[in-house]
Design an enzyme around this catalytic site. Structure first.
Site, mmCIF file in Angstrom:
data_model
loop_
_atom_site.group_PDB
_atom_site.id
_atom_site.type_symbol
_atom_site.label_atom_id
_atom_site.label_comp_id
_atom_site.label_asym_id
_atom_site.label_seq_id
_atom_site.Cartn_x
_atom_site.Cartn_y
_atom_site.Cartn_z
ATOM 1 N N GLU A 290 0.876 -1.173 0.000
ATOM 2 C CA GLU A 290 0.000 0.000 0.000
ATOM 3 C C GLU A 290 0.906 1.213 0.000
ATOM 4 O O GLU A 290 1.722 1.372 0.913
ATOM 5 C CB GLU A 290 -0.871 0.035 1.261
ATOM 6 C CG GLU A 290 -1.729 -1.202 1.484
ATOM 7 C CD GLU A 290 -2.876 -1.292 0.504
ATOM 8 O OE1 GLU A 290 -3.180 -0.286 -0.165
ATOM 9 O OE2 GLU A 290 -3.459 -2.377 0.393
ATOM 10 N N CYS A 324 -1.434 9.052 4.097
ATOM 11 C CA CYS A 324 -1.426 8.730 2.670
ATOM 12 C C CYS A 324 -2.697 9.245 2.013
ATOM 13 O O CYS A 324 -2.733 9.533 0.831
ATOM 14 C CB CYS A 324 -1.310 7.231 2.480
ATOM 15 S SG CYS A 324 -2.512 6.332 3.443
#
Ligand code: NAP
Ligand code: MG
Length: 527
Positions: A290, A324
């Site tokens: 990720e 993020c």
């Protein structure tokens, strides 16, 4: 298939709805005191159930109070990695052989212990990585949610094993998913509990054993979780923790021949490097990575401006943009861009910058010195090439040695093609750009190598439908004033990225996550 009911932990919201906010604050503040009293200890690595000390160590200090020592942590080497992988390899056959129910039980017990100790965990997390109290609790809640969700999914799927019948006379067949063996789990600093727990639970509950490496800035909460799993009865060697820098410990871990798969969350550069290393070494197992984001938000001319300002402010500046999923570029219809920007600037000026543990803090401190330097670099660049509408400075009032505090920053007059509007910064920094219509907004939103989160503010159903269809993004949120792009919940809002924001297209906290840690086997027996 009908998705199952799932209850998220939602500690703060639950207190708020019950009118018990003050109990939440009191429990947290008491926990901060008790955790502080225990800080500054030495912590070894965890290999095969033993605590392993090393000759060298590293010190972690609190981002909001640099004089506060979180602890002294053993710095590992290749030898430690070797020992940890060996322990994980040895533990694997028995761990795989256990029935699903007995594996799941350990994790559910661990989740119960975490529930009992959630204020202590949230307080430690705040002190270690600087996250304010409600967000630190959300991080712990998410960890509990991951355990609950993955455990129940594995049980619901019956351990991914079923009878496929007798296709021809005498052929008895079974289909199943089996673990790969030893997984490396490498986690980032910004969700030190949720991601460490989520990725390792994914690997472990499915029958793999793990060598995990937490971010060097946040080893304490990882240690606390290992203690909890031990208390819940996890056998020795099933989860091993090595600590130290990415190059000294992370890289040899990835390269080790007995490491079959990797679960990684962190920057694009490191994640893609891991994937390349795997390919170069001819490894065939999965790299579940990720990665970063450059999350766009469109504010259409039909938007409710108050909602849009609220959503962008929360998305861009919570945890000082160190997510993020942080909102980082905003495309606003030119008919309302002045009003939107003025209001965003005014509200951003009101945000409280401070220590994680202060009740009023919204913008928390930066994690390390390189983040602080990067902030100074990009805000200088923004002054040269655009207009800094608010923020742009390190906060030096008071004692600057206290912590790495910076102002949330809103920038205009930067072209959409500029690096400042393309690179991930991981800082409280957002650029605003005019668009003439939704089409231009979608085109510019999609003109990025990332595809993690995206937001839209619009009151027009056709615009909303079109945006959902055309936006290239893993998580897509419409009219979300709580936050335009951050704050996904396990099960309902699975989390992952398209393009360079992820490597597998399957999302954490979702229904297709666990299968990634497994490989298929079909068994035929003739009788
Ligand atoms: P990072 O610098 O990539 O570090 C992540 C982890 O990788 C740390 O444990 C780090 O160790 C380790 N590492 C560094 N170099 C390595 C190497 N050569 N081999 C193996 N491991 C290595 O990321 P970060 O600064 O902690 O976190 C911020 C990044 O994470 C951002 O890019 C953000 O977008 C991303 N992120 C993505 C998601 C998502 O779900 N998509 C969620 C959260 C964060 P050290 O700490 O020792 O350097
Ligand atoms: Mg880093």
């Amino acid at each position: 298939m009908q998705p199952r009911e799932f209850d998220n932990e939602l500690t703060y919201l639950t207190h708020k709805q019950a009118g018990e906010e003050s109990a939440f604050h009191q429990s947290y503040e008491e926990a901060v005191e008790s955790v502080r009293a225990e800080l500054g200890q030495s912590h070894g690595m965890r290999i095969g159930g033993d605590v392993v000390e090393t000759d060298s160590s590293f010190t972690v200090t609190s981002p909001g109070d640099l004089s506060l020592e979180i602890g002294e942590f053993a710095a590992g080497s290749e030898d430690n990695v070797e020992a940890a992988v060996r322990a994980a390899k040895e533990a694997h056959p028995n761990w795989e052989d256990r029935d699903v129910g007995s594996r799941v039980e350990i994790f559910q017990d661990a989740a119960d212990i975490m529930r009992d100790r959630k204020y202590e965990l949230a307080a430690a997390l705040s002190l270690e990585n600087g996250k304010n109290r409600t967000e630190a609790m959300a991080d712990v809640d998410e960890a509990i949610d991951f355990i609950d969700f993955y455990s129940s999914e594995l049980e619901r799927a019956d351990g991914y094993e079923f009878d496929t019948g007798e296709p021809t006379p005498g052929e008895h067949t079974t289909n199943l998913l089996r673990p790969y063996g030893v997984f490396a789990v490498i986690s980032p600093f910004n969700f030190p509990m949720a991601l460490f727990v989520g990725m390792s639970t994914g690997a472990l509950v499915t029958g793999n054993t793990v060598v995990a490496k937490p971010a060097s800035t946040t080893p304490l909460v990882a240690q606390m979780y290992v203690d909890i799993l031990q208390e819940a009865g996890l056998p020795d060697g099933v989860l091993n923790v090595v600590m130290g820098s990415g190059s000294d410990v992370g890289q040899p871990l990835i390269e080790h021949e007995d490491v079959s798969g990797v679960a990684f969350t962190g920057s694009r550069k490191v994640g893609l490097n891991i994937q390349e290393t795997f390919m170069e070494l001819g490894k065939r197992g999965p790299v579940i990575a990720e990665l970063g984001g450059k999350n766009p938000v469109i504010v259409s001319e039909t938007a409710d401006i108050d909602e849009a300002v609220e959503g962008v402010k929360n998305g861009a500046f919570s945890f000082a943009g160190q997510k993020c999923s942080a909102t980082s570029r905003v495309y606003v219809d030119e008919s309302i861009i002045d009003e939107f920007t003025e209001q965003l600037v005014a509200e951003t000026k009101e945000l409280t910058i401070g220590r994680a543990t202060e009740k009023e803090t919204f913008v928390s401190p930066l994690i390390n010195d390189s983040a602080l330097e990067y902030y100074q670099e990009i805000t200088e660049q923004a002054r040269e090439d655009g207009t800094v509408r608010t923020g742009g400075s390190v906060v030096t009032s008071g004692d600057p040695e206290e912590g790495r505090f910076v102002e949330p920053t809103v920038v205009t007059d930067i072209p959409h093609e500029h690096d400042l509007a393309r690179d991930e910064h991981f800082l409280p920094f957002v650029t605003i750009h005019p668009i003439s219509d939704l089409e231009e907004g979608i085109e510019k939103s999609n003109d990025s190598e990332y595809g993690l989160c995206a937001g839209l503010f619009s009151q027009d159903d056709e615009e909303i439908d079109r945006w959902f269809k055309e936006i290239e993004s893993g998580m897509c949120y419409v009219n979300r004033s709580q936050s335009a792009t951050t704050g996904a919940l396990v099960q309902a809002q699975p989390f992952g990225g398209w393009k360079f924001s992820g490597t597998t297209g399957k999302f954490a906290g979702g229904y297709w996550y666990l299968q990634q840690f497994l490989r298929e086997q079909s068994r035929t027996r003739v009788e």
